[in-house]
Design an enzyme around this catalytic site. Structure first.
Site, PDB file in Angstrom:
ATOM      1  N   CYS A  69       0.838  -1.201   0.000  1.00  0.00           N
ATOM      2  CA  CYS A  69       0.000   0.000   0.000  1.00  0.00           C
ATOM      3  C   CYS A  69       0.872   1.251   0.000  1.00  0.00           C
ATOM      4  CB  CYS A  69      -0.915   0.008   1.224  1.00  0.00           C
ATOM      5  SG  CYS A  69      -1.872   1.538   1.389  1.00  0.00           S
ATOM      6  N   CYS A  72       0.479   3.520   3.403  1.00  0.00           N
ATOM      7  CA  CYS A  72       0.953   3.081   4.709  1.00  0.00           C
ATOM      8  C   CYS A  72       2.325   3.694   4.995  1.00  0.00           C
ATOM      9  CB  CYS A  72       1.055   1.554   4.750  1.00  0.00           C
ATOM     10  SG  CYS A  72      -0.527   0.705   4.890  1.00  0.00           S
ATOM     11  N   ASN A 172     -13.900   9.265  -1.372  1.00  0.00           N
ATOM     12  CA  ASN A 172     -14.609   8.138  -1.964  1.00  0.00           C
ATOM     13  C   ASN A 172     -14.261   6.907  -1.132  1.00  0.00           C
ATOM     14  OD1 ASN A 172     -15.308   9.863  -4.093  1.00  0.00           O
ATOM     15  ND2 ASN A 172     -13.538   9.259  -5.297  1.00  0.00           N
ATOM     16  N   HIS A 185      -8.426   7.402   3.311  1.00  0.00           N
ATOM     17  CA  HIS A 185      -7.884   8.656   2.800  1.00  0.00           C
ATOM     18  C   HIS A 185      -8.963   9.413   2.029  1.00  0.00           C
ATOM     19  CE1 HIS A 185      -7.791   6.398  -0.967  1.00  0.00           C
ATOM     20  NE2 HIS A 185      -7.535   7.519  -1.618  1.00  0.00           N
ATOM     21  N   GLN A 187      -9.241  13.157  -0.728  1.00  0.00           N
ATOM     22  CA  GLN A 187      -8.477  13.966  -1.666  1.00  0.00           C
ATOM     23  C   GLN A 187      -8.929  15.412  -1.582  1.00  0.00           C
ATOM     24  OE1 GLN A 187      -7.709  12.083  -5.654  1.00  0.00           O
ATOM     25  NE2 GLN A 187      -9.229  10.597  -4.947  1.00  0.00           N
TER      26      GLN A 187
END
Length: 375
Positions: A69, A72, A172, A185, A187
């Protein structure tokens, strides 16, 4: 809140947000090629809408395994987008931005029919937590407040950029929504124009003010509070309700009780109230079907520039909605919705609000813990 800035290997900026001071920026040891944004904005001659074309985003990272990822913390043997072994909240420039002031070699066409221009602006990634398996509702109140502070800081700084007309934080969540990275997360897109929904809401607010002398958003809040049927939750500084004309099967809007232009303008009490109520509503979302609810969280705030004629009418709020219409069914846009923007909803807003009020009975104050569960 304490902010520490650093540089990633390809020159992008990363910002650590911590509750205590003392962090030193960590070096990024990767060998990254520089991405050259080639984004363009074209205006649709039939609607006047601006369409962003960003072909360089086609090959961006998509659903990597958990041990690869990019959001991370970095660790021995693996360097991620975050060059530190731990973090609370980080915000970094998107490696594949749809909008960027670094756009080059994209001509401006002043053709009255086929107009185009470079897609200037900025795109940033906001990591809510270092925990890969968390979501916003799982954050402690102090951590949630730190995310709010990061949103506010980025709104303030991006609004000051010459190329930016509107700062839009969003999240999202869920594969059904099309998320490409499961790590918790959101944006931020800093547009060089006021995007269509924000422009429409502001135009309606202007028409309402010209006709009545009152603020449209304030009148909506007052009516919802007086009616009560669509109220989901509230506290001293914020109120959450299903909108009267909800478009989506599950849709909740959160407003501060007093008019605030944008996230940067929130005072301490309003930031605390937002962290608590936002987390509460997201906990209710996940309790609806005993599974994580896919959703989009869309922040509506004032245009960035102080001289925008409608900035004085803006009222910060977040529009949360999900495409899930039952435990095993998703809402797909019908031809009338995709082709004409004429939405229809199979679920009563009042019924959704009641269900969201009821599911809170199983939880302790929006903490996300079952009643009786130890912290």
């Amino acid at each position: 809140m304490f902010r520490t800035d650093g540089r990633l290997a390809d020159g992008r900026t990363i910002r650590w947000y911590d509750r205590t001071a003392g962090r030193e920026p960590s070096p990024d040891t990767r060998d990254l090629p520089t991405t050259t944004p080639m984004s363009q904005i074209r205006r649709d001659p039939l609607t006047g809408e601006r369409i962003v074309l960003a072909a360089h985003r086609q090959n961006r990272t998509f659903m990597p395994p958990a041990d690869e990822c990019p959001l991370c913390p970095s660790r021995d043997g693996y360097a991620s987008e975050v060059p530190s072994d731990s973090y609370e909240v980080v915000v970094f420039d998107n490696r594949f931005p749809a909008l960027s002031d670094a756009v080059v070699d994209v001509p401006t066409e002043d053709d009255p029919l086929f107009a185009s221009a470079p897609a200037h602006g900025a795109c940033e990634v906001v990591c809510f937590s270092e925990r890969h398996d968390a979501s916003f509702k799982d954050l402690g109140l102090e951590q949630a407040r730190l995310v709010v502070d990061a949103w506010a800081d980025r709104t303030r700084e991006l609004s000051a950029c010459d190329s930016v007309e509107y700062v839009y934080p969003f999240e999202n969540r869920g594969v059904e929504i099309g998320v490409t990275l499961p790590h918790p997360h959101g944006q931020i897109y800093a547009f060089g124009f006021v995007p269509p929904r924000a422009a429409t809401e502001l135009a309606r607010a202007r028409a309402h003010h010209d006709a009545t002398g009152r603020n449209l958003f304030g009148d909506v809040i007052a009516r919802e509070l007086a009616d009560g049927a669509r109220i989901v939750a509230e506290n001293d500084t914020w109120v959450a309700f299903v909108p009267f004309a909800a478009r989506w099967p599950v849709e909740v809007h959160l407003y501060p009780r007093t008019q605030v232009a944008d996230l940067a303008a929130l005072d301490d009490a309003q930031r605390d109230g937002l962290a608590a109520l936002y987390r509460d509503v997201l906990t209710r979302f996940d309790a609806l079907y005993d599974a994580p609810l896919p959703y989009i969280s869309a922040w509506q705030q004032a245009p960035a520039k102080a001289d925008h004629p409608d900035r004085e009418l803006a009222w910060l709020h977040v529009e949360l909605f999900s495409i899930r219409r039952s435990a095993d069914k998703l809402k797909y846009l019908a031809g009338t919705e995709s082709g004409q923007g004429a939405f229809s909803n199979d679920v009563s807003p009042e019924a959704v609000a009641q269900r969201l009020r009821e599911v809170a009975d199983a939880f302790d104050g929006g903490s996300g813990r079952e009643v009786g569960e130890s912290s």
